[in-house]
Design a protein around this motif. Sequence first.
Motif, PDB file in Angstrom:
ATOM      1  N   ASP A  35     -10.342   2.176 -32.419  1.00 51.09           N
ATOM      2  CA  ASP A  35     -11.008   3.427 -32.746  1.00 51.09           C
ATOM      3  C   ASP A  35     -11.618   4.007 -31.481  1.00 51.09           C
ATOM      4  O   ASP A  35     -12.511   3.430 -30.883  1.00 51.09           O
ATOM      5  N   GLU A  36     -11.125   5.167 -31.027  1.00 57.63           N
ATOM      6  CA  GLU A  36     -11.583   5.785 -29.786  1.00 57.63           C
ATOM      7  C   GLU A  36     -13.089   6.013 -29.753  1.00 57.63           C
ATOM      8  O   GLU A  36     -13.678   6.088 -28.693  1.00 57.63           O
ATOM      9  N   SER A  37     -13.714   6.131 -30.898  1.00 60.77           N
ATOM     10  CA  SER A  37     -15.147   6.424 -30.915  1.00 60.77           C
ATOM     11  C   SER A  37     -16.005   5.164 -31.009  1.00 60.77           C
ATOM     12  O   SER A  37     -17.208   5.258 -31.147  1.00 60.77           O
ATOM     13  N   SER A  38     -15.399   3.987 -30.911  1.00 62.29           N
ATOM     14  CA  SER A  38     -16.147   2.747 -31.070  1.00 62.29           C
ATOM     15  C   SER A  38     -17.082   2.482 -29.900  1.00 62.29           C
ATOM     16  O   SER A  38     -16.639   2.167 -28.814  1.00 62.29           O
ATOM     17  N   PRO A  39     -18.377   2.619 -30.099  1.00 58.93           N
ATOM     18  CA  PRO A  39     -19.306   2.303 -29.011  1.00 58.93           C
ATOM     19  C   PRO A  39     -19.434   0.792 -28.856  1.00 58.93           C
ATOM     20  O   PRO A  39     -19.462   0.063 -29.846  1.00 58.93           O
ATOM     21  N   ASP A  74     -11.121   5.649 -16.641  1.00 62.71           N
ATOM     22  CA  ASP A  74     -10.720   6.723 -15.733  1.00 62.71           C
ATOM     23  C   ASP A  74     -11.907   7.335 -14.989  1.00 62.71           C
ATOM     24  O   ASP A  74     -11.806   7.680 -13.809  1.00 62.71           O
ATOM     25  N   ILE A  75     -13.037   7.459 -15.673  1.00 59.29           N
ATOM     26  CA  ILE A  75     -14.228   8.043 -15.041  1.00 59.29           C
ATOM     27  C   ILE A  75     -14.714   7.138 -13.908  1.00 59.29           C
ATOM     28  O   ILE A  75     -15.053   7.605 -12.817  1.00 59.29           O
ATOM     29  N   ALA A  76     -14.721   5.831 -14.155  1.00 58.98           N
ATOM     30  CA  ALA A  76     -15.145   4.873 -13.130  1.00 58.98           C
ATOM     31  C   ALA A  76     -14.209   4.911 -11.930  1.00 58.98           C
ATOM     32  O   ALA A  76     -14.665   4.947 -10.774  1.00 58.98           O
ATOM     33  N   ILE A  77     -12.912   4.909 -12.180  1.00 62.66           N
ATOM     34  CA  ILE A  77     -11.938   4.896 -11.086  1.00 62.66           C
ATOM     35  C   ILE A  77     -12.072   6.154 -10.235  1.00 62.66           C
ATOM     36  O   ILE A  77     -12.066   6.090  -9.000  1.00 62.66           O
ATOM     37  N   LYS A  78     -12.223   7.289 -10.876  1.00 66.29           N
ATOM     38  CA  LYS A  78     -12.374   8.547 -10.137  1.00 66.29           C
ATOM     39  C   LYS A  78     -13.624   8.491  -9.248  1.00 66.29           C
ATOM     40  O   LYS A  78     -13.585   8.865  -8.066  1.00 66.29           O
ATOM     41  N   GLU A  82     -13.642   8.546  -5.126  1.00 68.77           N
ATOM     42  CA  GLU A  82     -14.330   9.641  -4.439  1.00 68.77           C
ATOM     43  C   GLU A  82     -15.609   9.180  -3.751  1.00 68.77           C
ATOM     44  O   GLU A  82     -16.283   9.971  -3.097  1.00 68.77           O
ATOM     45  N   GLY A  83     -15.961   7.909  -3.926  1.00 68.42           N
ATOM     46  CA  GLY A  83     -17.193   7.385  -3.349  1.00 68.42           C
ATOM     47  C   GLY A  83     -18.430   8.031  -3.944  1.00 68.42           C
ATOM     48  O   GLY A  83     -19.442   8.192  -3.268  1.00 68.42           O
ATOM     49  N   LYS A  84     -18.343   8.395  -5.223  1.00 67.80           N
ATOM     50  CA  LYS A  84     -19.417   9.144  -5.888  1.00 67.80           C
ATOM     51  C   LYS A  84     -20.490   8.210  -6.455  1.00 67.80           C
ATOM     52  O   LYS A  84     -20.220   7.379  -7.311  1.00 67.80           O
ATOM     53  N   LEU A  85     -21.702   8.367  -5.949  1.00 67.38           N
ATOM     54  CA  LEU A  85     -22.865   7.656  -6.481  1.00 67.38           C
ATOM     55  C   LEU A  85     -23.964   8.680  -6.699  1.00 67.38           C
ATOM     56  O   LEU A  85     -24.124   9.576  -5.870  1.00 67.38           O
ATOM     57  N   PRO A  86     -24.715   8.562  -7.737  1.00 67.42           N
ATOM     58  CA  PRO A  86     -24.560   7.582  -8.809  1.00 67.42           C
ATOM     59  C   PRO A  86     -23.298   7.864  -9.630  1.00 67.42           C
ATOM     60  O   PRO A  86     -22.765   8.967  -9.624  1.00 67.42           O
ATOM     61  N   PHE A  87     -22.873   6.821 -10.326  1.00 70.06           N
ATOM     62  CA  PHE A  87     -21.723   6.977 -11.207  1.00 70.06           C
ATOM     63  C   PHE A  87     -22.068   7.994 -12.295  1.00 70.06           C
ATOM     64  O   PHE A  87     -23.198   8.036 -12.771  1.00 70.06           O
ATOM     65  N   PRO A  88     -21.093   8.797 -12.704  1.00 69.78           N
ATOM     66  CA  PRO A  88     -21.365   9.788 -13.754  1.00 69.78           C
ATOM     67  C   PRO A  88     -21.458   9.132 -15.140  1.00 69.78           C
ATOM     68  O   PRO A  88     -20.910   8.051 -15.372  1.00 69.78           O
ATOM     69  N   ASP A  89     -22.166   9.805 -16.027  1.00 70.00           N
ATOM     70  CA  ASP A  89     -22.217   9.341 -17.410  1.00 70.00           C
ATOM     71  C   ASP A  89     -20.796   9.230 -17.955  1.00 70.00           C
ATOM     72  O   ASP A  89     -19.934  10.049 -17.626  1.00 70.00           O
ATOM     73  N   GLY A  90     -20.572   8.207 -18.767  1.00 72.74           N
ATOM     74  CA  GLY A  90     -19.238   7.959 -19.314  1.00 72.74           C
ATOM     75  C   GLY A  90     -18.485   6.890 -18.554  1.00 72.74           C
ATOM     76  O   GLY A  90     -17.457   6.396 -19.011  1.00 72.74           O
ATOM     77  N   LYS A 129     -22.391   3.766 -18.461  1.00 70.47           N
ATOM     78  CA  LYS A 129     -23.384   4.671 -17.882  1.00 70.47           C
ATOM     79  C   LYS A 129     -23.715   5.786 -18.858  1.00 70.47           C
ATOM     80  O   LYS A 129     -22.847   6.535 -19.301  1.00 70.47           O
ATOM     81  N   ASP A 130     -24.982   5.844 -19.225  1.00 66.48           N
ATOM     82  CA  ASP A 130     -25.530   6.935 -20.037  1.00 66.48           C
ATOM     83  C   ASP A 130     -26.966   7.094 -19.543  1.00 66.48           C
ATOM     84  O   ASP A 130     -27.868   6.363 -19.977  1.00 66.48           O
ATOM     85  N   SER A 131     -27.150   8.020 -18.610  1.00 66.57           N
ATOM     86  CA  SER A 131     -28.431   8.128 -17.913  1.00 66.57           C
ATOM     87  C   SER A 131     -29.603   8.467 -18.815  1.00 66.57           C
ATOM     88  O   SER A 131     -30.745   8.165 -18.486  1.00 66.57           O
ATOM     89  N   LYS A 132     -29.351   9.069 -19.964  1.00 65.41           N
ATOM     90  CA  LYS A 132     -30.445   9.393 -20.895  1.00 65.41           C
ATOM     91  C   LYS A 132     -30.736   8.221 -21.829  1.00 65.41           C
ATOM     92  O   LYS A 132     -31.875   7.812 -21.999  1.00 65.41           O
ATOM     93  N   LYS A 133     -29.694   7.675 -22.426  1.00 61.18           N
ATOM     94  CA  LYS A 133     -29.855   6.606 -23.411  1.00 61.18           C
ATOM     95  C   LYS A 133     -30.417   5.325 -22.782  1.00 61.18           C
ATOM     96  O   LYS A 133     -31.195   4.614 -23.397  1.00 61.18           O
ATOM     97  N   TYR A 134     -30.019   5.038 -21.535  1.00 60.41           N
ATOM     98  CA  TYR A 134     -30.421   3.789 -20.888  1.00 60.41           C
ATOM     99  C   TYR A 134     -31.292   4.049 -19.658  1.00 60.41           C
ATOM    100  O   TYR A 134     -31.169   3.382 -18.640  1.00 60.41           O
ATOM    101  N   MET A 135     -32.173   5.001 -19.771  1.00 62.55           N
ATOM    102  CA  MET A 135     -33.028   5.397 -18.663  1.00 62.55           C
ATOM    103  C   MET A 135     -33.834   4.213 -18.119  1.00 62.55           C
ATOM    104  O   MET A 135     -34.001   4.067 -16.909  1.00 62.55           O
ATOM    105  N   SER A 136     -34.308   3.332 -18.986  1.00 59.84           N
ATOM    106  CA  SER A 136     -35.160   2.229 -18.547  1.00 59.84           C
ATOM    107  C   SER A 136     -34.398   1.149 -17.783  1.00 59.84           C
ATOM    108  O   SER A 136     -35.015   0.286 -17.154  1.00 59.84           O
ATOM    109  N   THR A 137     -33.069   1.184 -17.822  1.00 61.40           N
ATOM    110  CA  THR A 137     -32.263   0.203 -17.095  1.00 61.40           C
ATOM    111  C   THR A 137     -31.321   0.913 -16.117  1.00 61.40           C
ATOM    112  O   THR A 137     -30.133   0.613 -16.035  1.00 61.40           O
TER     113      THR A 137
END
Length: 177
Positions: A35-39, A74-78, A82-90, A129-137
């Motif tokens: 299921d694509e929506s499975s968290p 795919d988001i992580a690989i991109k 690209e050497g992008k930090l911080p990693f984007p949400d997703g 990575k979910d910068s809002k949901k896991y702000m404390s970590t």
Amino acid sequence: MKGRSVKQISILVIAAAIAVSVSGAMTLSAGGADDESSPIFEGKVPPRYRDWRLISVAHEEGNLNDLRAILGNDIAIKAYREGKLPFPDGTIIARLAWSYVSSEENNKAFGRPQSFVAGPPTNVQFMVKDSKKYMSTGGWGFAQFNDGEPADEAVQECFSCHVPVKARDFVFTRYAP
């Protein structure tokens, strides 16, 4: 490869081959895995994570003493490319781990003990990575699965180990081109 032992090189090559082949050595059967929506934090692993791209491989010594393949969506690989930090949400990073064992068959072919291969799987871990949901970590959520089931141990403790690599957005693994 200067400075690496034959054992280290063998372990890295074997772990990379295992990860790239997606051999099914570790099957996770948590319900809803297709299921694509499975968290992953509702007791389900991300769908088709075994098809993600290889970020790197590692051999961890000490108490863990395992072989690891680190995969990314795919988001992580991109972001890595690209050497992008911080990693984007997703971003989702998976760490698949196996104990390693000496390969008597390979050692026989080489004429000496030097080959190690993946043995029994130990677990699969995820960082999402979910910068809002896991702000404390640091914006990261953590999950671990043993034999396809959510781990009993508290994965909230994972973050404390990642604090020393805060400058790399709490991620140990560097991209291996």
